[in-house]
Scaffold this motif. Structure first.
Motif, PDB file in Angstrom:
ATOM      1  N   UNK A 161     -16.993  19.511  17.665  1.00  0.00           N
ATOM      2  CA  UNK A 161     -17.894  20.609  17.294  1.00  0.00           C
ATOM      3  C   UNK A 161     -19.237  20.563  18.355  1.00  0.00           C
ATOM      4  N   UNK A 162     -19.566  19.448  18.601  1.00  0.00           N
ATOM      5  CA  UNK A 162     -20.649  19.510  19.717  1.00  0.00           C
ATOM      6  C   UNK A 162     -20.333  20.127  21.027  1.00  0.00           C
ATOM      7  N   UNK A 163     -19.024  19.834  21.325  1.00  0.00           N
ATOM      8  CA  UNK A 163     -18.536  19.937  22.671  1.00  0.00           C
ATOM      9  C   UNK A 163     -18.100  21.532  22.591  1.00  0.00           C
ATOM     10  N   UNK A 164     -17.675  22.186  21.377  1.00  0.00           N
ATOM     11  CA  UNK A 164     -17.731  23.467  21.250  1.00  0.00           C
ATOM     12  C   UNK A 164     -18.859  24.359  21.537  1.00  0.00           C
ATOM     13  N   UNK A 165     -20.052  23.842  20.885  1.00  0.00           N
ATOM     14  CA  UNK A 165     -21.186  24.220  20.958  1.00  0.00           C
ATOM     15  C   UNK A 165     -21.712  24.311  22.391  1.00  0.00           C
ATOM     16  N   UNK A 166     -21.695  23.244  22.818  1.00  0.00           N
ATOM     17  CA  UNK A 166     -22.206  23.101  24.321  1.00  0.00           C
ATOM     18  C   UNK A 166     -21.316  24.278  25.351  1.00  0.00           C
ATOM     19  N   UNK A 167     -20.060  24.306  25.105  1.00  0.00           N
ATOM     20  CA  UNK A 167     -19.408  25.403  25.756  1.00  0.00           C
ATOM     21  C   UNK A 167     -19.852  26.789  25.428  1.00  0.00           C
ATOM     22  N   UNK A 168     -20.074  27.023  24.085  1.00  0.00           N
ATOM     23  CA  UNK A 168     -20.458  28.181  23.604  1.00  0.00           C
ATOM     24  C   UNK A 168     -21.979  28.352  24.412  1.00  0.00           C
ATOM     25  N   UNK A 169     -22.737  27.669  24.856  1.00  0.00           N
ATOM     26  CA  UNK A 169     -24.032  27.982  25.079  1.00  0.00           C
ATOM     27  C   UNK A 169     -24.052  28.912  26.466  1.00  0.00           C
ATOM     28  N   UNK A 170     -23.068  28.765  27.243  1.00  0.00           N
ATOM     29  CA  UNK A 170     -23.148  29.590  28.362  1.00  0.00           C
ATOM     30  C   UNK A 170     -22.970  31.146  28.054  1.00  0.00           C
ATOM     31  N   UNK A 171     -22.772  31.389  26.812  1.00  0.00           N
ATOM     32  CA  UNK A 171     -22.520  32.843  26.496  1.00  0.00           C
ATOM     33  C   UNK A 171     -23.837  33.282  26.040  1.00  0.00           C
ATOM     34  N   UNK A 172     -24.767  32.493  25.692  1.00  0.00           N
ATOM     35  CA  UNK A 172     -26.206  32.762  25.078  1.00  0.00           C
ATOM     36  C   UNK A 172     -27.066  33.502  25.956  1.00  0.00           C
ATOM     37  N   UNK A 173     -27.613  34.570  25.610  1.00  0.00           N
ATOM     38  CA  UNK A 173     -28.533  35.235  26.435  1.00  0.00           C
ATOM     39  C   UNK A 173     -29.941  35.271  26.062  1.00  0.00           C
ATOM     40  N   UNK A 174     -30.806  35.251  26.705  1.00  0.00           N
ATOM     41  CA  UNK A 174     -32.327  35.203  26.346  1.00  0.00           C
ATOM     42  C   UNK A 174     -32.815  36.529  25.384  1.00  0.00           C
ATOM     43  N   UNK A 175     -32.145  37.538  25.484  1.00  0.00           N
ATOM     44  CA  UNK A 175     -32.678  38.804  24.708  1.00  0.00           C
ATOM     45  C   UNK A 175     -31.741  38.722  23.559  1.00  0.00           C
ATOM     46  N   UNK A 176     -31.139  37.680  23.237  1.00  0.00           N
ATOM     47  CA  UNK A 176     -30.384  37.746  21.889  1.00  0.00           C
ATOM     48  C   UNK A 176     -31.312  37.233  20.721  1.00  0.00           C
ATOM     49  N   UNK A 177     -30.996  37.991  19.446  1.00  0.00           N
ATOM     50  CA  UNK A 177     -31.710  37.201  18.215  1.00  0.00           C
ATOM     51  C   UNK A 177     -31.142  35.914  17.945  1.00  0.00           C
ATOM     52  N   UNK A 178     -31.946  35.439  16.974  1.00  0.00           N
ATOM     53  CA  UNK A 178     -31.514  34.195  16.369  1.00  0.00           C
ATOM     54  C   UNK A 178     -30.141  34.127  15.859  1.00  0.00           C
ATOM     55  N   UNK A 179     -30.014  35.278  14.959  1.00  0.00           N
ATOM     56  CA  UNK A 179     -28.722  35.381  14.432  1.00  0.00           C
ATOM     57  C   UNK A 179     -27.370  35.679  15.447  1.00  0.00           C
ATOM     58  N   UNK A 180     -27.766  36.477  16.442  1.00  0.00           N
ATOM     59  CA  UNK A 180     -26.692  36.637  17.435  1.00  0.00           C
ATOM     60  C   UNK A 180     -26.296  35.203  18.238  1.00  0.00           C
ATOM     61  N   UNK A 181     -27.382  34.456  18.285  1.00  0.00           N
ATOM     62  CA  UNK A 181     -27.041  33.021  18.813  1.00  0.00           C
ATOM     63  C   UNK A 181     -26.443  32.332  18.219  1.00  0.00           C
ATOM     64  N   UNK A 182     -26.752  32.193  16.759  1.00  0.00           N
ATOM     65  CA  UNK A 182     -25.759  31.404  15.970  1.00  0.00           C
ATOM     66  C   UNK A 182     -24.381  31.918  15.883  1.00  0.00           C
ATOM     67  N   UNK A 183     -24.187  33.378  16.004  1.00  0.00           N
ATOM     68  CA  UNK A 183     -22.649  33.671  16.132  1.00  0.00           C
ATOM     69  C   UNK A 183     -21.934  33.244  17.466  1.00  0.00           C
ATOM     70  N   UNK A 184     -22.746  33.160  18.469  1.00  0.00           N
ATOM     71  CA  UNK A 184     -22.314  32.799  19.923  1.00  0.00           C
ATOM     72  C   UNK A 184     -21.844  31.333  19.663  1.00  0.00           C
ATOM     73  N   UNK A 185     -22.664  30.570  19.530  1.00  0.00           N
ATOM     74  CA  UNK A 185     -22.701  29.113  19.070  1.00  0.00           C
ATOM     75  C   UNK A 185     -21.574  28.858  18.084  1.00  0.00           C
ATOM     76  N   UNK A 186     -21.152  29.486  17.134  1.00  0.00           N
ATOM     77  CA  UNK A 186     -20.260  29.098  16.166  1.00  0.00           C
ATOM     78  C   UNK A 186     -19.132  29.731  16.373  1.00  0.00           C
ATOM     79  N   UNK A 187     -18.750  30.284  17.680  1.00  0.00           N
ATOM     80  CA  UNK A 187     -17.457  30.671  17.999  1.00  0.00           C
ATOM     81  C   UNK A 187     -16.382  29.415  17.999  1.00  0.00           C
ATOM     82  N   UNK A 188     -15.322  29.714  17.401  1.00  0.00           N
ATOM     83  CA  UNK A 188     -14.201  28.861  17.132  1.00  0.00           C
ATOM     84  C   UNK A 188     -14.471  27.557  16.014  1.00  0.00           C
TER      85      UNK A 188
END
Length: 269
Positions: free
Chosen positions: A44-71
Motif C-alpha cells: 500500500x505504501x508503494x500504491x500511495x507513492x505511485x499515486x503521488x504523481x497524480x496529486x496537484x498543488x491546487x487540490x484540496x485535502x479531500x481530493x488529495x486523499x482520493x487520489x492517494x487512495x486509488x486502488x
C-alpha cells in the motif's frame, strides 16, 4: 544463530522462550495472517507513492486523499478475501474480519494524515506531488534479511530508510504504544536491527524508529552505548535459555492470560 523473533519472544516472556526452545520438538505457528498484513502495508505504501504523481498543488485535502487512495480499497479487499478462503485458516473468519476492520481504519488514518502533510508541503514548496514525493517516500528497503556471523544474530528488518547515505532501521508495530517512549521489547528489537545494519553496510547507526501504525506515530530511539550494553545482556540471557537454563520471571500477569503455555507455566511456578 539467534533471530530477532527469538529476541521478541524473550522480551515478551523469557519463560515462554524457554518452553519453545526446550519443550517443543516442532513449533507449529501459523504466520499467514501477520505475514500478509505486513506485506500489505508495504504494498500500500508503494500504491500511495505511485499515486503521488497524480496529486496537484491546487487540490484540496479531500481530493488529495482520493487520489492517494486509488486502488487501495480493492487491494485490501482482494488480499483479505484470499485469507478468508485459505483452507488452513478455516474457522478464523471472524478474527480475520476484525483484523480487516482494524487494518482499514489504520490505513485511512494514515491516508488522512498524509494528505494533510502533502497539502502543506505543496503549499510551502509550490510544487506538485510528483516533485515532492521523496519527502514522504524516501529510498527504502523492506523486509530485509541480514545474517551476522560475528554476532550470531539474524533477522528480517521491517524497513530500512536511506537518507543521504545514512541508514535508519524502522520497526512497524500494530499494537498501541506506551504513553511516552517505546516498549522495552521494541527498544531491544530496534537495537538488534541497528547492529545488523552496521555489520551489513559497514556504517554507524545512531538512531532508529518505531512506527506505531495504529495511531500513525513514529517514535525515535537513540542507539547509544547504554542501549547496546542492554542488548548484549539480553543476548547473553537468551544464550543461557537456549542451553537449557530456566529463567525466573513474574507470572499471573495480564499478558499471561492468552499465552499458550499458561497451564504448563502455572504448574511449574
Amino acid at each position: 544463530m539467534i533471530s530477532i523473533s527469538t529476541i521478541r519472544t524473550y522480551m515478551f516472556c523469557p519463560l515462554k522462550l524457554y518452553f519453545q526452545k526446550n519443550l517443543d520438538e516442532e513449533i507449529k505457528e501459523n504466520f499467514t495472517v501477520s505475514k500478509t498484513i505486513k506485506e500489505l502495508r508495504v504494498d500500500i505504501q508503494d500504491i500511495m507513492q505511485r499515486n503521488m504523481r497524480h496529486v496537484k498543488k491546487d487540490m484540496t485535502v479531500d481530493e488529495i486523499k482520493g487520489k492517494l487512495s486509488r486502488q487501495v480499497d480493492n487491494y485490501i479487499e482482494t488480499n483479505f478475501t484470499m485469507l478468508e478462503e485459505d483452507e488452513e485458516l478455516a474457522g478464523e473468519n471472524e478474527k480475520i474480519k476484525e483484523l480487516k476492520e482494524e487494518f482499514i481504519e489504520e490505513i485511512y488514518l494514515t491516508l488522512q494524515i498524509l494528505s494533510i502533510k502533502v497539502k502543506q508541503a505543496m503549499n510551502s514548496y509550490k510544487k506538485d506531488g510528483n516533485e515532492i514525493s521523496e519527502i514522504f517516500f524516501p529510498n527504502c528497503m523492506y523486509n530485509y534479511l541480514i545474517r551476522d556471523m560475528s554476532l550470531d544474530l539474524a533477522g528480517i528488518i521491517d524497513k530500512i530508510e536511506v537518507v543521504k547515505g545514512n541508514y535508519f532501521p524502522i520497526c512497524l508495530k500494530s499494537n498501541n504504544p506506551p504513553m511516552k517512549g517505546v516498549w522495552d521489547g521494541d527498544l531491544i528489537e530496534i537495537a538488534a536491527c541497528a547492529l545488523l545494519i552496521e555489520g551489513e553496510f559497514d556504517t554507524k547507526v545512531l538512531v532508529g524508529f518505531i512506527d506505531y501504525m495504529k495511531i500513525n506515530e513514529r517514535r525515535a530511539v537513540a542507539i547509544d552505548m547504554d542501549l547496546r550494553k542492554t542488548f548484549f545482556r539480553v543476548l547473553n540471557e537468551i544464550n543461557k535459555i537456549e542451553k537449557g537454563e530456566i529463567p525466573k520471571v513474574k507470572t499471573h500477569l495480564k499478558k499471561c492470560e492468552n499465552c499458550e503455555y499458561r497451564e504448563l507455566c502455572e504448574k511449574n511456578t
